[in-house]
Design a protein around this motif. Sequence first.
Motif, PDB file in Angstrom:
ATOM      1  N   ALA A  60       0.833  -1.210   0.000  1.00 35.29           N
ATOM      2  CA  ALA A  60       0.000   0.000   0.000  1.00 35.29           C
ATOM      3  C   ALA A  60       0.867   1.260   0.000  1.00 35.29           C
ATOM      4  CB  ALA A  60      -0.944   0.000   1.201  1.00 35.29           C
ATOM      5  N   ILE A  61       1.935   1.230   0.782  1.00 32.41           N
ATOM      6  CA  ILE A  61       2.840   2.378   0.831  1.00 32.41           C
ATOM      7  C   ILE A  61       3.513   2.593  -0.522  1.00 32.41           C
ATOM      8  CG2 ILE A  61       5.006   3.238   1.828  1.00 32.41           C
ATOM      9  CD1 ILE A  61       4.077   1.847   4.480  1.00 32.41           C
ATOM     10  N   HIS A  62       4.030   1.518  -1.111  1.00 33.83           N
ATOM     11  CA  HIS A  62       4.726   1.650  -2.403  1.00 33.83           C
ATOM     12  C   HIS A  62       3.795   2.172  -3.496  1.00 33.83           C
ATOM     13  CE1 HIS A  62       7.987  -1.436  -1.097  1.00 33.83           C
ATOM     14  NE2 HIS A  62       8.310  -0.221  -0.748  1.00 33.83           N
ATOM     15  N   VAL A  63       2.615   1.605  -3.585  1.00 32.45           N
ATOM     16  CA  VAL A  63       1.669   2.035  -4.619  1.00 32.45           C
ATOM     17  C   VAL A  63       1.294   3.494  -4.420  1.00 32.45           C
ATOM     18  CG1 VAL A  63      -0.681   1.718  -5.509  1.00 32.45           C
ATOM     19  CG2 VAL A  63       0.787  -0.272  -5.099  1.00 32.45           C
ATOM     20  N   THR A  64       1.053   3.883  -3.175  1.00 34.10           N
ATOM     21  CA  THR A  64       0.675   5.268  -2.881  1.00 34.10           C
ATOM     22  C   THR A  64       1.786   6.235  -3.245  1.00 34.10           C
ATOM     23  OG1 THR A  64      -0.754   4.526  -1.082  1.00 34.10           O
ATOM     24  CG2 THR A  64      -0.107   6.837  -1.064  1.00 34.10           C
ATOM     25  N   ASN A  68       1.511   9.006  -6.220  1.00 34.25           N
ATOM     26  CA  ASN A  68       1.617  10.429  -5.903  1.00 34.25           C
ATOM     27  C   ASN A  68       2.758  11.106  -6.656  1.00 34.25           C
ATOM     28  OD1 ASN A  68      -0.624  10.818  -4.208  1.00 34.25           O
ATOM     29  ND2 ASN A  68       0.445   9.858  -2.520  1.00 34.25           N
ATOM     30  N   ILE A  69       3.873  10.410  -6.825  1.00 37.51           N
ATOM     31  CA  ILE A  69       4.974  10.970  -7.608  1.00 37.51           C
ATOM     32  C   ILE A  69       4.531  11.169  -9.059  1.00 37.51           C
ATOM     33  CG2 ILE A  69       7.243  10.443  -8.621  1.00 37.51           C
ATOM     34  CD1 ILE A  69       7.923   9.071  -5.909  1.00 37.51           C
ATOM     35  N   MET A  70       3.921  10.140  -9.628  1.00 34.17           N
ATOM     36  CA  MET A  70       3.484  10.237 -11.028  1.00 34.17           C
ATOM     37  C   MET A  70       2.427  11.330 -11.194  1.00 34.17           C
ATOM     38  SD  MET A  70       3.470   6.198 -11.984  1.00 34.17           S
ATOM     39  CE  MET A  70       2.861   6.435 -13.624  1.00 34.17           C
ATOM     40  N   ASP A  71       1.522  11.435 -10.237  1.00 35.14           N
ATOM     41  CA  ASP A  71       0.472  12.451 -10.297  1.00 35.14           C
ATOM     42  C   ASP A  71       1.074  13.859 -10.272  1.00 35.14           C
ATOM     43  OD1 ASP A  71      -2.349  13.171 -10.265  1.00 35.14           O
ATOM     44  OD2 ASP A  71      -1.976  13.847  -8.204  1.00 35.14           O
ATOM     45  N   ARG A  72       2.045  14.063  -9.419  1.00 34.52           N
ATOM     46  CA  ARG A  72       2.679  15.381  -9.326  1.00 34.52           C
ATOM     47  C   ARG A  72       3.481  15.703 -10.586  1.00 34.52           C
ATOM     48  NH1 ARG A  72       1.734  13.512  -4.340  1.00 34.52           N
ATOM     49  NH2 ARG A  72       1.171  14.985  -2.709  1.00 34.52           N
ATOM     50  N   ILE A  73       4.155  14.717 -11.144  1.00 35.62           N
ATOM     51  CA  ILE A  73       4.876  14.938 -12.402  1.00 35.62           C
ATOM     52  C   ILE A  73       3.894  15.285 -13.514  1.00 35.62           C
ATOM     53  CG2 ILE A  73       6.236  13.799 -14.219  1.00 35.62           C
ATOM     54  CD1 ILE A  73       7.657  12.249 -11.933  1.00 35.62           C
ATOM     55  N   ALA A  74       2.805  14.533 -13.594  1.00 34.61           N
ATOM     56  CA  ALA A  74       1.795  14.798 -14.630  1.00 34.61           C
ATOM     57  C   ALA A  74       1.223  16.191 -14.483  1.00 34.61           C
ATOM     58  CB  ALA A  74       0.692  13.740 -14.559  1.00 34.61           C
ATOM     59  N   ASP A  75       0.923  16.597 -13.260  1.00 38.16           N
ATOM     60  CA  ASP A  75       0.403  17.950 -13.035  1.00 38.16           C
ATOM     61  C   ASP A  75       1.440  19.003 -13.425  1.00 38.16           C
ATOM     62  OD1 ASP A  75      -2.009  16.984 -12.118  1.00 38.16           O
ATOM     63  OD2 ASP A  75      -1.562  17.338  -9.989  1.00 38.16           O
ATOM     64  N   SER A  76       2.701  18.777 -13.059  1.00 41.68           N
ATOM     65  CA  SER A  76       3.767  19.737 -13.355  1.00 41.68           C
ATOM     66  C   SER A  76       3.978  19.911 -14.849  1.00 41.68           C
ATOM     67  CB  SER A  76       5.087  19.282 -12.731  1.00 41.68           C
ATOM     68  OG  SER A  76       4.977  19.229 -11.340  1.00 41.68           O
ATOM     69  N   LEU A  77       3.847  18.822 -15.587  1.00 41.33           N
ATOM     70  CA  LEU A  77       4.100  18.862 -17.027  1.00 41.33           C
ATOM     71  C   LEU A  77       2.841  19.090 -17.852  1.00 41.33           C
ATOM     72  CD1 LEU A  77       6.738  15.994 -17.248  1.00 41.33           C
ATOM     73  CD2 LEU A  77       7.137  18.472 -17.184  1.00 41.33           C
ATOM     74  N   GLY A  78       1.701  19.235 -17.176  1.00 42.05           N
ATOM     75  CA  GLY A  78       0.458  19.541 -17.877  1.00 42.05           C
ATOM     76  C   GLY A  78      -0.112  18.396 -18.693  1.00 42.05           C
ATOM     77  N   PHE A  79       0.089  17.159 -18.234  1.00 43.28           N
ATOM     78  CA  PHE A  79      -0.480  16.018 -18.942  1.00 43.28           C
ATOM     79  C   PHE A  79      -2.000  16.150 -18.984  1.00 43.28           C
ATOM     80  CE2 PHE A  79       3.023  12.632 -17.984  1.00 43.28           C
ATOM     81  CZ  PHE A  79       3.969  13.470 -18.522  1.00 43.28           C
ATOM     82  N   GLU A  80      -2.574  15.719 -20.073  1.00 40.21           N
ATOM     83  CA  GLU A  80      -4.027  15.732 -20.183  1.00 40.21           C
ATOM     84  C   GLU A  80      -4.580  14.349 -19.881  1.00 40.21           C
ATOM     85  OE1 GLU A  80      -5.635  17.528 -23.674  1.00 40.21           O
ATOM     86  OE2 GLU A  80      -4.053  19.039 -23.728  1.00 40.21           O
ATOM     87  N   ILE A  81      -5.739  14.303 -19.243  1.00 41.51           N
ATOM     88  CA  ILE A  81      -6.394  13.040 -18.919  1.00 41.51           C
ATOM     89  C   ILE A  81      -7.057  12.512 -20.186  1.00 41.51           C
ATOM     90  CG2 ILE A  81      -8.219  11.954 -17.564  1.00 41.51           C
ATOM     91  CD1 ILE A  81      -7.658  14.092 -15.416  1.00 41.51           C
ATOM     92  N   PRO A  82      -6.792  11.250 -20.527  1.00 42.52           N
ATOM     93  CA  PRO A  82      -7.415  10.685 -21.728  1.00 42.52           C
ATOM     94  C   PRO A  82      -8.941  10.620 -21.600  1.00 42.52           C
ATOM     95  CG  PRO A  82      -5.637   9.274 -20.922  1.00 42.52           C
ATOM     96  CD  PRO A  82      -5.893  10.299 -19.879  1.00 42.52           C
TER      97      PRO A  82
END
Length: 99
Positions: A60-64, A68-82
Amino acid sequence: MGDEITRAVLDDWRTAPIDKKLRAALNLIEKLTLTPDRIESADIDALRADGLSDEAIEDAIHVTVLFNIMDRIADSLGFEIPTAKGFARAADVLLKRGY
């Protein structure tokens, strides 16, 4: 049945009709996401008391953390949700070729 439970969890995991182990894990996930600096040994002890194994807690810790890292990177780089169609297409590819 599965869709109803999923919807209930998404609406409010605290009141959804789920196993106490899952509810405990979701509580940890929320705390790790919103207030990671407040995690303490008592949190882990509570999970063990609810029947979660150390391996399940670690998973649970690893997945979280990774989410969260991927989510923050996506937000920082402006990824769009499919779109729903885009998600379905990606799921087909993953099912055929693997992760």
